[in-house]
Scaffold this motif. Structure first.
Motif, short mmCIF file in Angstrom:
data_model
loop_
_atom_site.label_atom_id
_atom_site.label_comp_id
_atom_site.label_asym_id
_atom_site.label_seq_id
_atom_site.Cartn_x
_atom_site.Cartn_y
_atom_site.Cartn_z
N ARG A 195 0.87 -1.19 0.00
CA ARG A 195 0.00 0.00 0.00
C ARG A 195 0.90 1.23 0.00
N GLU A 196 0.84 2.01 -1.07
CA GLU A 196 1.71 3.16 -1.26
C GLU A 196 0.93 4.46 -1.23
N PRO A 197 1.55 5.56 -0.78
CA PRO A 197 0.85 6.85 -0.78
C PRO A 197 0.49 7.28 -2.20
N THR A 198 -0.69 7.84 -2.35
CA THR A 198 -1.21 8.18 -3.67
C THR A 198 -0.49 9.38 -4.28
N GLY A 199 -0.17 10.40 -3.47
CA GLY A 199 0.50 11.57 -4.03
C GLY A 199 0.02 12.84 -3.38
N VAL A 200 -0.37 13.81 -4.19
CA VAL A 200 -0.83 15.10 -3.70
C VAL A 200 -2.34 15.04 -3.45
N VAL A 201 -2.73 15.40 -2.26
CA VAL A 201 -4.14 15.39 -1.85
C VAL A 201 -4.65 16.83 -1.79
N GLY A 202 -5.72 17.09 -2.48
CA GLY A 202 -6.45 18.35 -2.30
C GLY A 202 -7.58 18.11 -1.32
N ALA A 203 -7.63 18.89 -0.25
CA ALA A 203 -8.67 18.73 0.78
C ALA A 203 -9.46 20.03 0.89
N VAL A 204 -10.77 19.92 0.78
CA VAL A 204 -11.65 21.09 0.85
C VAL A 204 -12.64 20.85 1.98
N VAL A 205 -12.65 21.74 2.97
CA VAL A 205 -13.48 21.52 4.16
C VAL A 205 -14.37 22.72 4.43
N PRO A 206 -15.49 22.51 5.11
CA PRO A 206 -16.46 23.58 5.35
C PRO A 206 -16.17 24.33 6.65
N TRP A 207 -17.08 25.25 6.98
CA TRP A 207 -16.87 26.16 8.10
C TRP A 207 -17.46 25.66 9.41
N ASN A 208 -18.29 24.61 9.40
CA ASN A 208 -19.01 24.27 10.63
C ASN A 208 -18.12 23.58 11.67
N PHE A 209 -17.18 22.75 11.21
CA PHE A 209 -16.16 22.16 12.08
C PHE A 209 -14.82 22.33 11.38
N PRO A 210 -14.30 23.53 11.32
CA PRO A 210 -13.17 23.81 10.44
C PRO A 210 -11.90 23.05 10.78
N LEU A 211 -11.66 22.74 12.05
CA LEU A 211 -10.45 22.01 12.42
C LEU A 211 -10.70 20.51 12.55
N THR A 212 -11.83 20.11 13.07
CA THR A 212 -12.14 18.68 13.15
C THR A 212 -12.09 18.05 11.77
N LEU A 213 -12.79 18.67 10.82
CA LEU A 213 -12.88 18.08 9.49
C LEU A 213 -11.57 18.20 8.73
N ALA A 214 -10.82 19.27 8.97
CA ALA A 214 -9.48 19.36 8.39
C ALA A 214 -8.62 18.22 8.92
N GLY A 215 -8.69 17.96 10.22
CA GLY A 215 -7.91 16.88 10.80
C GLY A 215 -8.28 15.53 10.23
#
Length: 494
Positions: free
Chosen positions: A152-172
């Protein structure tokens, strides 16, 4: 947390909120800016750099270099794990500043920001930090003449887009498993709540994450989000937000490099209470807590209360009473139980749902009006409506606010049919003392998570995600790593 409202207010006045992008390990100002306005009182918190395609290009290029030639994916998994644990330790040191930033930018009561949001972020960083070196590749038994390896190898560059309601929980939930797997990340927070994510990125660099491993660009969805979704240098896109925007990211992938897109989308979650619930008072209190927590701005909020007619009035009255007693006000007051909605536009949208339901024949039992007047903030009284027509917008569409629709039923088959009568399938609740009923109904409900005799409970060991138009893939647990890794088979003739 023993700080007072005055303590938090003084700390807020002294807080320095930086609005530069974080690209390749350092601040990047960019050109245009936009204002982040606090829903607490309508004041401008900061001017934040507004990413266009050029800034997204820079961030993706930094993440690409860090993945293709940098040390991060080449570190031993245990070393990546230790880096995530150092990251968590620095987040703990800055916990109060991060919680305060969340409270100011999106209105979450500061006690919830500190005790719930930051606790979840810290738990996520530590859990994946500890998991990083505990994953094993496989060597299937094939024939005596060959050796098969499945890595199992890392895929590469991840784009992550998260909303404002739990800005740090969902980012984590996005960045922790991606980093643990060896990927690099470009995070785009909501334009309504970018300040906490930008602070988090600076803390990551202070913790020793190499340049380009975690980049944060601020900007709106139609420009920065679109540029990230279309970018050919992004290998995986992970998104949490509305179903309508999720469709855009699928189109962006089709129009660019066919990147994988993982979606955690909206919900219209049912909460079914049967007369044999082990504790009807607890069921009612939990129903009220669930819909009013975080101002109802929660994709899993139990926004449809489905209650058996034998106990409907008892349960509804208890929820209404709780709504009337709920302390709504300044999010910097630790005694506040519900803060403002994210902004005046959203406040009016939520009120429109209430007015539409009343026009369709629903009865407003409490709430529906903004308060308090003159604060400049976007506050709404907790609202409960019953006699809600099953086909009405309020019964079918996500409101994303402190608005509960109550529906009654007479038999279990009717309850399951009502629960599943939505395009969404994120979560559901069920209250019963009968073990057989709990199993049968849980299986029949089309939802990614079913809580029995509780709501919003769990930990990092269990996956989270939806069915139907609530999305695909899973956050949390070891299953989240499946989104950020590829399987490689090596067949060796002996």
């Amino acid at each position: 947390m023993d700080a007072t409202a005055d303590d938090w207010t003084r700390r807020a006045a002294a807080l320095r909120l930086a609005g530069a992008h974080h690209i390749d390990g350092s601040a990047h100002e960019g050109g245009a800016v936009f204002a982040v306005v606090s829903p607490r009182d309508g004041t401008v918190l900061a001017e934040v750099a507004d990413a266009g395609a050029a800034e997204v290009d820079l961030a993706v290029a930094a993440a690409r270099r860090a993945f293709d030639t940098g040390p991060w994916p080449r570190l031993a998994p245990a070393a990546r794990g230790r880096a995530l644990l150092r990251f968590a330790d620095l987040v703990e040191e800055r916990r109060a500043d991060l919680a305060l930033t969340v409270s100011l930018e999106m209105g979450k009561p500061v006690r919830d920001a500190y005790e719930v949001e930051l606790r979840a972020l810290l738990a996520t960083l530590r859990w994946y930090g500890e998991l990083a070196d505990k994953l094993a590749d496989a060597s299937p038994h094939t024939t005596p003449e060959a050796l098969a390896l499945v890595a199992r190898e890392p895929t590469g560059v991840v784009g992550a887009v998260v909303p404002w309601n739990f800005p740090l929980t969902l980012a984590g939930w996005k960045i922790a498993p991606a980093l643990a797997a060896g990927c690099t990340v470009v995070l785009k927070p909501s334009e309504r709540s970018p300040l906490s994510a930008l602070l988090l990125a600076r803390i990551a660099t202070e913790a020793g994450l190499p340049p380009g491993v975690l980049n944060v660009v601020a900007g709106d969805g139609p420009v920065a989000g679109r540029a990230l979704g279309l970018h050919p240098g992004v290998d995986v896109l992970a998104f949490t937000g509305s179903t309508a925007v999720g469709r855009h990211y699928l189109r962006y992938a089709a129009d660019s490099n066919l990147k994988r897109v993982w979606l955690e989308l909206g919900g219209k979650s049912p909460n079914i209470i049967l007369p044999d619930a082990p504790d009807l008072d607890l069921a009612a209190a939990t129903a009220a807590w669930g819909i009013f927590f975080n101002q109802g701005e929660m994709c899993t909020a139990p926004s449809r209360l489905l209650v058996h007619s034998a106990v409907a009035e008892r349960i509804t009255e208890a929820v209404v009473e709780r709504a009337r007693r709920l302390r709504v006000g300044d999010p910097l007051d630790p005694a506040t139980e519900m803060g403002p909605l994210i902004g005046p536009d959203h406040l009016e949208r939520v009120r429109g749902h209430i007015r539409g339901a009343v026009d369709a024949g629903a009865r407003l039992r409490t709430g529906g009006e903004p308060l308090p007047a003159g604060t400049g903030g976007s506050y709404l009284r907790p609202s409960v409506l019953d006699r809600v027509p099953a086909g009405s917008r309020l019964a079918r569409e996500e409101v994303f606010g402190p608005v509960l629709s109550v529906h009654t039923f007479d038999d279990l088959d009717e309850a399951v049919a009502l629960a599943n009568a939505t395009d969404y399938g994120l979560a559901a609740g069920l209250w019963t003392s009968d073990l057989s009923t709990a199993h049968r109904v849980s299986r029949a409900l089309r939802a990614g998570t079913v809580w029995v005799n509780c709501y919003e409970e769990g930990d990092l060991t269990v996956p989270f995600g939806g069915m139907k138009q609530s999305g695909n893939g899973r956050d949390k647990s070891a299953h989240a790593l499946e989104k950020y890794t590829d399987l490689k088979t090596t067949w060796i003739r002996l």
